[in-house]
Scaffold this active site. Structure first.
Site, PDB file in Angstrom:
ATOM      1  N   ASP A   1       1.958   1.687   3.131  1.00 47.18           N
ATOM      2  CA  ASP A   1       1.885   1.828   4.587  1.00 47.18           C
ATOM      3  C   ASP A   1       3.016   2.747   5.059  1.00 47.18           C
ATOM      4  O   ASP A   1       4.153   2.640   4.608  1.00 47.18           O
ATOM      5  CB  ASP A   1       1.988   0.462   5.280  1.00 47.18           C
ATOM      6  CG  ASP A   1       1.504   0.534   6.721  1.00 47.18           C
ATOM      7  OD1 ASP A   1       0.411   0.007   6.999  1.00 47.18           O
ATOM      8  OD2 ASP A   1       2.206   1.148   7.561  1.00 47.18           O
TER       9      ASP A   1
ATOM     10  N   ASN B   1      -6.929  -6.724  10.337  1.00 46.64           N
ATOM     11  CA  ASN B   1      -6.928  -6.770  11.794  1.00 46.64           C
ATOM     12  C   ASN B   1      -8.296  -6.318  12.275  1.00 46.64           C
ATOM     13  O   ASN B   1      -8.768  -5.242  11.900  1.00 46.64           O
ATOM     14  CB  ASN B   1      -5.818  -5.881  12.365  1.00 46.64           C
ATOM     15  CG  ASN B   1      -4.440  -6.474  12.131  1.00 46.64           C
ATOM     16  OD1 ASN B   1      -4.259  -7.685  12.235  1.00 46.64           O
ATOM     17  ND2 ASN B   1      -3.476  -5.644  11.794  1.00 46.64           N
TER      18      ASN B   1
ATOM     19  N   HIS C   1      -9.210  -1.576   6.401  1.00 42.00           N
ATOM     20  CA  HIS C   1      -8.094  -1.616   5.446  1.00 42.00           C
ATOM     21  C   HIS C   1      -7.562  -3.032   5.382  1.00 42.00           C
ATOM     22  O   HIS C   1      -7.446  -3.711   6.404  1.00 42.00           O
ATOM     23  CB  HIS C   1      -6.986  -0.638   5.850  1.00 42.00           C
ATOM     24  CG  HIS C   1      -6.575  -0.756   7.281  1.00 42.00           C
ATOM     25  ND1 HIS C   1      -7.318  -0.205   8.302  1.00 42.00           N
ATOM     26  CD2 HIS C   1      -5.535  -1.404   7.864  1.00 42.00           C
ATOM     27  CE1 HIS C   1      -6.743  -0.489   9.455  1.00 42.00           C
ATOM     28  NE2 HIS C   1      -5.671  -1.231   9.216  1.00 42.00           N
ATOM     29  N   LEU C   2      -7.221  -3.443   4.176  1.00 43.19           N
ATOM     30  CA  LEU C   2      -6.625  -4.756   3.941  1.00 43.19           C
ATOM     31  C   LEU C   2      -5.122  -4.552   3.774  1.00 43.19           C
ATOM     32  O   LEU C   2      -4.681  -3.811   2.885  1.00 43.19           O
ATOM     33  CB  LEU C   2      -7.225  -5.377   2.680  1.00 43.19           C
ATOM     34  CG  LEU C   2      -6.657  -6.720   2.230  1.00 43.19           C
ATOM     35  CD1 LEU C   2      -6.794  -7.788   3.311  1.00 43.19           C
ATOM     36  CD2 LEU C   2      -7.351  -7.176   0.943  1.00 43.19           C
ATOM     37  N   HIS C   3      -4.342  -5.191   4.649  1.00 48.15           N
ATOM     38  CA  HIS C   3      -2.885  -5.144   4.501  1.00 48.15           C
ATOM     39  C   HIS C   3      -2.461  -6.126   3.409  1.00 48.15           C
ATOM     40  O   HIS C   3      -2.926  -7.273   3.387  1.00 48.15           O
ATOM     41  CB  HIS C   3      -2.196  -5.593   5.794  1.00 48.15           C
ATOM     42  CG  HIS C   3      -2.380  -4.692   6.968  1.00 48.15           C
ATOM     43  ND1 HIS C   3      -1.464  -3.743   7.342  1.00 48.15           N
ATOM     44  CD2 HIS C   3      -3.389  -4.609   7.873  1.00 48.15           C
ATOM     45  CE1 HIS C   3      -1.889  -3.113   8.439  1.00 48.15           C
ATOM     46  NE2 HIS C   3      -3.046  -3.618   8.776  1.00 48.15           N
TER      47      HIS C   3
END
Ligand code: 5GP
Ligand code: ZN
Length: 116
Positions: free
Chosen positions: A34, A89, A102-104
């Site tokens: 990120d 989110n 997107h997966l954090h």
């Protein structure tokens, strides 16, 4: 259910750019650091296909690949025992800013709960 690439999408541009450094990649999914990390470890696992939101991602196989890359990456960075958080989110109230799924993956410190 999503196009291959969307004009003007930052993640589509990053995924298509061979100069962009990835942490992991396969035919369907890419992992990036990120740009504005919220924890000592903060990665994004991003499907190559442009789908705007997790609620619109109606593909169990691709979902599985996103999660398995996240766990593999976390384990590879030594987060398996200390723990980590996985976050999608979804929409404005969740603070989604990039409308390409997107997966954090967040770890490397004690994370607070509930989130803000
Ligand atoms: P969201 O708020 O949509 O769940 O998360 C978007 C994430 O993408 C944010 O954590 C933000 O820092 C990250 N991000 C935005 N632009 C870029 C970029 O150009 N490169 C990378 N690596 N991450 C980005
Ligand atoms: Zn996109």
């Amino acid at each position: 259910m999503g196009t291959e690439i969307s004009e003007g999408c930052i993640f589509c541009r990053l995924i298509a750019d061979p100069a962009v450094e990835t942490l992991d990649r396969d035919d369907d999914v890419v992992a990036l650091a990120d740009i504005n990390p919220q924890a000592p470890a903060h990665f994004l696992v991003v499907p190559r296909r442009h789908v705007e939101t997790i609620s619109a991602l109606d593909d169990d196989r691709l979902l599985g690949r996103i999660f398995s890359m996240a766990h593999r990456l976390a384990a590879g960075r030594g987060l398996a025992d200390s723990g980590y958080r996985l976050v999608f989110n979804q929409g404005p109230n969740a603070g989604q800013t990039v409308y390409h799924v997107h997966l954090h993956v967040l770890g490397g410190r004690q994370l607070t709960w509930p989130p803000g």
